[in-house]
Every structure is written in C-alpha cells, then in structure tokens.
Design an enzyme around this catalytic site. Structure first.
Site, PDB file in Angstrom:
ATOM      1  N   TYR A  86      34.715  69.305  63.889  1.00 24.70           N
ATOM      2  CA  TYR A  86      33.402  69.230  63.228  1.00 24.70           C
ATOM      3  C   TYR A  86      32.558  70.465  63.510  1.00 24.70           C
ATOM      4  CZ  TYR A  86      34.580  64.256  63.039  1.00 24.70           C
ATOM      5  OH  TYR A  86      35.208  63.053  62.818  1.00 24.70           O
ATOM      6  N   GLU A 113      26.822  56.916  71.726  1.00 27.42           N
ATOM      7  CA  GLU A 113      27.821  56.774  70.644  1.00 27.42           C
ATOM      8  C   GLU A 113      27.731  55.376  70.026  1.00 27.42           C
ATOM      9  OE1 GLU A 113      29.230  59.406  69.728  1.00 27.42           O
ATOM     10  OE2 GLU A 113      29.305  60.705  71.498  1.00 27.42           O
ATOM     11  N   GLY A 159      21.753  67.158  70.226  1.00 27.23           N
ATOM     12  CA  GLY A 159      21.120  66.923  71.530  1.00 27.23           C
ATOM     13  C   GLY A 159      20.842  65.461  71.825  1.00 27.23           C
ATOM     14  N   LYS A 160      21.523  64.553  71.128  1.00 31.09           N
ATOM     15  CA  LYS A 160      21.291  63.117  71.337  1.00 31.09           C
ATOM     16  C   LYS A 160      21.639  62.698  72.772  1.00 31.09           C
ATOM     17  CE  LYS A 160      24.212  61.861  68.135  1.00 31.09           C
ATOM     18  NZ  LYS A 160      24.731  63.206  67.785  1.00 31.09           N
ATOM     19  N   VAL A 190      37.136  59.671  63.457  1.00 30.05           N
ATOM     20  CA  VAL A 190      38.068  60.694  63.959  1.00 30.05           C
ATOM     21  C   VAL A 190      37.362  61.353  65.143  1.00 30.05           C
ATOM     22  CG1 VAL A 190      39.302  62.834  63.490  1.00 30.05           C
ATOM     23  CG2 VAL A 190      39.079  61.126  61.685  1.00 30.05           C
ATOM     24  N   CYS A 222      22.624  74.994  62.192  1.00 31.95           N
ATOM     25  CA  CYS A 222      23.753  75.232  61.276  1.00 31.95           C
ATOM     26  C   CYS A 222      24.559  76.439  61.771  1.00 31.95           C
ATOM     27  CB  CYS A 222      23.242  75.475  59.866  1.00 31.95           C
ATOM     28  SG  CYS A 222      24.566  75.929  58.707  1.00 31.95           S
ATOM     29  N   GLN A 256      27.177  54.376  67.194  1.00 30.72           N
ATOM     30  CA  GLN A 256      27.766  54.200  65.846  1.00 30.72           C
ATOM     31  C   GLN A 256      29.138  53.542  65.889  1.00 30.72           C
ATOM     32  OE1 GLN A 256      27.371  57.285  67.221  1.00 30.72           O
ATOM     33  NE2 GLN A 256      29.376  58.274  67.230  1.00 30.72           N
TER      34      GLN A 256
HETATM   35  N1  LIG Z   1      25.260  74.431  66.549  1.00 29.73           N
HETATM   36  C1  LIG Z   1      24.645  73.918  67.615  1.00 29.73           C
HETATM   37  N2  LIG Z   1      23.363  73.499  67.521  1.00 29.73           N
HETATM   38  C2  LIG Z   1      22.715  73.011  68.602  1.00 29.73           C
HETATM   39  N3  LIG Z   1      23.290  72.842  69.826  1.00 29.73           N
HETATM   40  C3  LIG Z   1      24.571  73.220  69.967  1.00 29.73           C
HETATM   41  C4  LIG Z   1      25.304  73.773  68.893  1.00 29.73           C
HETATM   42  N4  LIG Z   1      26.554  74.063  69.340  1.00 29.73           N
HETATM   43  C5  LIG Z   1      26.597  73.698  70.640  1.00 29.73           C
HETATM   44  N5  LIG Z   1      25.413  73.170  71.029  1.00 29.73           N
HETATM   45  C6  LIG Z   1      25.147  72.634  72.365  1.00 29.73           C
HETATM   46  O1  LIG Z   1      25.129  71.220  72.271  1.00 29.73           O
HETATM   47  C7  LIG Z   1      24.110  70.726  73.140  1.00 29.73           C
HETATM   48  C8  LIG Z   1      23.739  69.320  72.710  1.00 29.73           C
HETATM   49  O2  LIG Z   1      24.808  68.477  73.108  1.00 29.73           O
HETATM   50  P1  LIG Z   1      24.703  66.907  73.034  1.00 29.73           P
HETATM   51  O3  LIG Z   1      23.452  66.403  73.689  1.00 29.73           O
HETATM   52  O4  LIG Z   1      26.010  66.375  73.573  1.00 29.73           O
HETATM   53  O5  LIG Z   1      24.600  66.642  71.444  1.00 29.73           O
HETATM   54  P2  LIG Z   1      24.983  65.342  70.597  1.00 29.73           P
HETATM   55  O6  LIG Z   1      25.061  64.174  71.548  1.00 29.73           O
HETATM   56  O7  LIG Z   1      23.875  65.208  69.607  1.00 29.73           O
HETATM   57  O8  LIG Z   1      26.293  65.647  69.943  1.00 29.73           O
HETATM   58  C9  LIG Z   1      23.018  71.754  73.027  1.00 29.73           C
HETATM   59  O9  LIG Z   1      22.142  71.758  74.133  1.00 29.73           O
HETATM   60  C10 LIG Z   1      23.804  73.070  72.942  1.00 29.73           C
HETATM   61  O10 LIG Z   1      24.050  73.580  74.233  1.00 29.73           O
HETATM   62  C1  LIG Z   2      30.711  63.021  61.924  1.00 27.51           C
HETATM   63  C2  LIG Z   2      31.715  62.100  62.543  1.00 27.51           C
HETATM   64  C3  LIG Z   2      31.928  62.131  63.900  1.00 27.51           C
HETATM   65  N1  LIG Z   2      32.850  61.314  64.463  1.00 27.51           N
HETATM   66  C4  LIG Z   2      33.061  61.351  65.922  1.00 27.51           C
HETATM   67  C5  LIG Z   2      33.266  62.727  66.495  1.00 27.51           C
HETATM   68  C6  LIG Z   2      32.772  62.572  67.917  1.00 27.51           C
HETATM   69  O1  LIG Z   2      33.862  62.049  68.679  1.00 27.51           O
HETATM   70  C7  LIG Z   2      31.649  61.524  67.793  1.00 27.51           C
HETATM   71  C8  LIG Z   2      30.273  62.111  67.735  1.00 27.51           C
HETATM   72  O2  LIG Z   2      29.926  62.672  68.966  1.00 27.51           O
HETATM   73  P1  LIG Z   2      28.520  63.434  69.246  1.00 27.51           P
HETATM   74  O3  LIG Z   2      28.190  63.009  70.654  1.00 27.51           O
HETATM   75  O4  LIG Z   2      27.510  62.950  68.257  1.00 27.51           O
HETATM   76  O5  LIG Z   2      28.784  64.882  69.137  1.00 27.51           O
HETATM   77  O6  LIG Z   2      31.893  60.864  66.552  1.00 27.51           O
HETATM   78  C9  LIG Z   2      33.566  60.424  63.689  1.00 27.51           C
HETATM   79  O7  LIG Z   2      34.394  59.653  64.201  1.00 27.51           O
HETATM   80  N2  LIG Z   2      33.368  60.404  62.336  1.00 27.51           N
HETATM   81  C10 LIG Z   2      32.464  61.206  61.738  1.00 27.51           C
HETATM   82  O8  LIG Z   2      32.321  61.132  60.474  1.00 27.51           O
HETATM   83 ZN   LIG Z   3      23.410  76.507  56.770  1.00 31.91          ZN
END
Ligand SMILES: Nc1ncnc2c1ncn2[C@@H]1O[C@H](COP(=O)(O)OP(=O)(O)O)[C@@H](O)[C@H]1O
Ligand SMILES: Cc1cn([C@H]2C[C@H](O)[C@@H](COP(=O)(O)O)O2)c(=O)[nH]c1=O
Ligand SMILES: [Zn+2]
Length: 191
Positions: free
Chosen positions: A177, A93, A25-26, A170, A149, A95
């Site tokens: 993932y 993003e 949820g970032k 990646v 999870c 990172q």
């Molecule tokens: N396993 C999961 N755990 C929590 N949220 C999930 C999961 N799979 C899908 N989601 C969805 O992902 C949303 C969060 O997305 P996002 O803010 O883009 O996360 P992040 O930027 O941390 O990758 C949640 O509100 C939910 O709808």
């Molecule tokens: C764990 C991990 C992730 N990535 C990439 C995969 C996605 O394109 C972003 C993460 O996006 P999110 O908004 O946090 O869902 O990072 C990667 O390149 N390497 C890794 O180890």
């Molecule tokens: Zn687990």
C-alpha cells in the site's frame, strides 16, 4: 490535537474513534492517548485483532516503531471478558473486528470506561471498512487523520493498493500500500 474531555463528577464512559488512511498516524495517536491516561494513573487495557501480526504478535506497533503492550483477540466479545476493571480501553485495527465490536464498545462506555478505537475508514477501493462506519455513528468524539501522498506531497485520504489482489483484507505495509491524495489515487498505476 485531541483535548481529553473533562467530566464533572461520577464515572462516565464515552467512545473516541481515530480514523484515516494507512500511515496517517492512527496508531501513534492511540498510543499517545493511552500513555497520557497511564500518566494520570488510570488503568489501561489495549486490544488488537489476532489477524494483525505485521510487526509483532502481541504489541501494537506504529509504522515509526512506537510500541505499547496489547492483547490479541479473535472475537469482539472476548474484549468484554478481558476488560477487567480498566478505566481506559484502546483497540487498534478496529476495521478487522466483527460487527459485534460496536455493541461491545457501547457496553464498555455504559460501564463508565473511556473507549478509544483506531482504524481505517476506507479500504483500498474507497469502500467503508467493516464496523468503522457504525462506530463513527455512535462515537462521542471523532478524529480524522491524514497521511502525506507519496506522489505529490499533498494530504492523503486513501490507501492505494499496489498489487492486483482483490480481497478486502490483505495484510501489508509499504510493499502493498501507499497513501495517496484523491488526484493521485484516480490516476491508478499511471501516476
Ligand atoms: N506517506 C506518509 N505520510 C505520513 N506518515 C508516514 C508516511 N510514510 C511513513 N510515515 C510514518 O508513519 C507514521 C505513522 O504511523 P502509524 O501511527 O502506524 O500510522 P497508521 O496507524 O495510521 O497506519 C508517521 O509518524 C511517519 O513516521
Ligand atoms: C487499505 C487496506 C488495508 N488493509 C490492511 C493493511 C494493514 O495490514 C492494515 C492497516 O494498517 P494501518 O495501521 O492502518 O497502516 O489493513 C487491508 O486489509 N485492506 C485494505 O483495503
Ligand atoms: Zn497526490
């Protein structure tokens, strides 16, 4: 929930870091804070690394399709040039940025800007990701989020890579993932 700090008088900047695994949820939290700043009539600018074109080349888009307009940038220094007279700057993003992003954020905060960055704290192997550890060190406020999870429903702290690719970067989604808890992460492909 993050409560926006109330600053008495003067224009003071600071750095907020939102971190956690994929799907924690970032991006949603980053968008929420930026939308609230706009409601307060503050000028916002949002940046993302040009490398991240998963959902959209221009916008920041969450896994749930919440969207906000953003500027893709190739290098951290470009953010200083594009910051204009913003009150609040969001960076998603983080990172993927070069190490210069740390001094860029510090400079923006010194200039009185509220800087909110969101990014992965760990890569798929559990290693700290890019500039995020240093950003956590200089941050004024830190929010660590967790996904669920996909195997056991507990709190997930790490992003498990389902493919055999070994490079740190990646780009991918659920095809590559899945968020896992410590226990399910340790089980690897045997989960
Ligand atoms: N396993 C999961 N755990 C929590 N949220 C999930 C999961 N799979 C899908 N989601 C969805 O992902 C949303 C969060 O997305 P996002 O803010 O883009 O996360 P992040 O930027 O941390 O990758 C949640 O509100 C939910 O709808
Ligand atoms: C764990 C991990 C992730 N990535 C990439 C995969 C996605 O394109 C972003 C993460 O996006 P999110 O908004 O946090 O869902 O990072 C990667 O390149 N390497 C890794 O180890
Ligand atoms: Zn687990």
């Amino acid at each position: 929930m993050f409560i926006e700090p109330h600053i008495k008088g003067g224009k003071r900047g600071w750095i907020e870091v939102i971190c956690g695994s994929m799907f924690s949820g970032k991006t949603e939290e980053l968008i929420r804070r930026l939308k609230r700043a706009r409601i307060a009539h503050l000028k916002t600018e949002i940046f993302k690394p040009a490398i991240d074109t998963r959902y959209d080349e221009m916008n920041v888009v969450s896994h749930d399709e919440t969207t906000i307009i953003a500027q893709p940038v190739q290098h951290s220094q470009n953010i200083l040039l594009l910051a204009d007279d913003a009150d609040v700057i969001g960076i998603d993003e983080v990172q993927f940025f070069d190490s210069g992003i740390v001094s860029v954020c510090e400079q923006l905060a010194l200039n009185g800007i509220r800087v909110i960055v969101a990014g992965l704290d760990m890569d798929f192997s559990g290693k700290p990701f890019g500039p995020v550890p240093q950003l956590l060190a200089v941050a004024d406020y830190i929010t660590k989020l967790h996904a669920i999870c996909v195997h056991c429903g507990n709190i997930a702290n790490i992003s498990y890579r389902k493919t055999k690719q070994s490079g740190q970067v990646v780009i991918g989604e659920l095809d590559v993932y899945e968020p896992r808890c410590r226990v399910c992460y340790e089980k690897g492909d045997e989960v």
